[in-house]
Motif scaffolding. Structure first.
Motif: not given
Length: 227
Positions: A132-136, A145-150, A152-168
């Protein structure tokens, strides 16, 4: 000083990495262990400072009990667990209380089951709220963006891929909401700048003017955001 050696045929130099208060030495294949030991001794003061700092950080990492009365952080709030037994497993937030019902039919012990249920609830909340925050914000900035995923990652809190997918990492919900908003701003701004250039940080500053404070908070406390 104890350490682990990781060799690589592609590596040409020796590097030191302190993680979880343990020393990892990355080295080329052909270098002798006595030379690595000499290098480590030369860097002993730097290593000791890093290890002490990480030991202090590790001592701050909370170990939660998943029983009634335990308080868990949630976007700046404190939720108090209320654990009961019932016919099926479910979790419901009621004000500042997190009502966890464990299934009598589960083979798991109640506390282990409660932990799994709570983590599942945080993950669901993470996907819902971060999407919701990303869409807004993308609408506000006229981006997409091309999608939002969640996950658990060890080293990153977030990541934006070249295709526009945002991961948290959904465990960011353990941080204050202002920190969550900074993370969203950071990743959304990568939709325009796929780097950490001056232009990128200027854009982050326009969206989140107090981002240095939130970024510093996350750097200082991020390792403590675990369930």
């Amino acid at each position: 000083m104890r350490y682990t050696i990781k060799r690589s045929s592609r590596r040409r130099t020796v590097s030191l990495e302190v993680r979880d208060a343990q020393l990892l030495v990355r080295a080329p294949v052909g270098i002798a262990e006595r030379d690595l030991d000499r290098f480590v001794r030369q860097k002993s003061d730097w290593i000791a400072r890093k290890v002490r700092a990480q030991q202090q950080m590790l001592a701050r990492i909370p170990e939660y009990r998943y029983v009634s009365g335990t308080r868990l952080p949630f976007m700046g709030q404190q939720l108090t667990l209320s654990v009961t037994m019932g016919s099926c497993g479910r979790v419901e937030q009621v004000g500042d209380r997190l009502a966890v019902c464990c299934s009598r039919r589960s083979r798991l012990e109640p506390e282990a089951q409660a932990r799994r249920l709570v983590q599942g609830w945080y993950r669901e909340q993470g996907l819902e709220r971060l999407r919701a925050k990303t869409d807004a914000l993308t609408r506000q900035m006229e981006l997409s963006h091309s999608g939002v995923k969640v996950r658990v990652t060890r080293s990153k809190w977030g990541h934006c891929t070249r295709s526009g997918e945002i991961q948290y990492n959904w465990q960011i919900l353990l941080a204050p909401e202002a920190v969550v908003d900074y993370l969203v701003a950071h990743e959304v701004c990568h939709l325009r700048h796929m780097n950490h250039s001056r232009a990128f940080w200027q854009l982050v500053g326009q969206v989140c003017p107090d981002y240095p404070r939130q970024r510093d908070w996350l750097k200082a406390n991020g390792r403590c955001l675990v369930l």
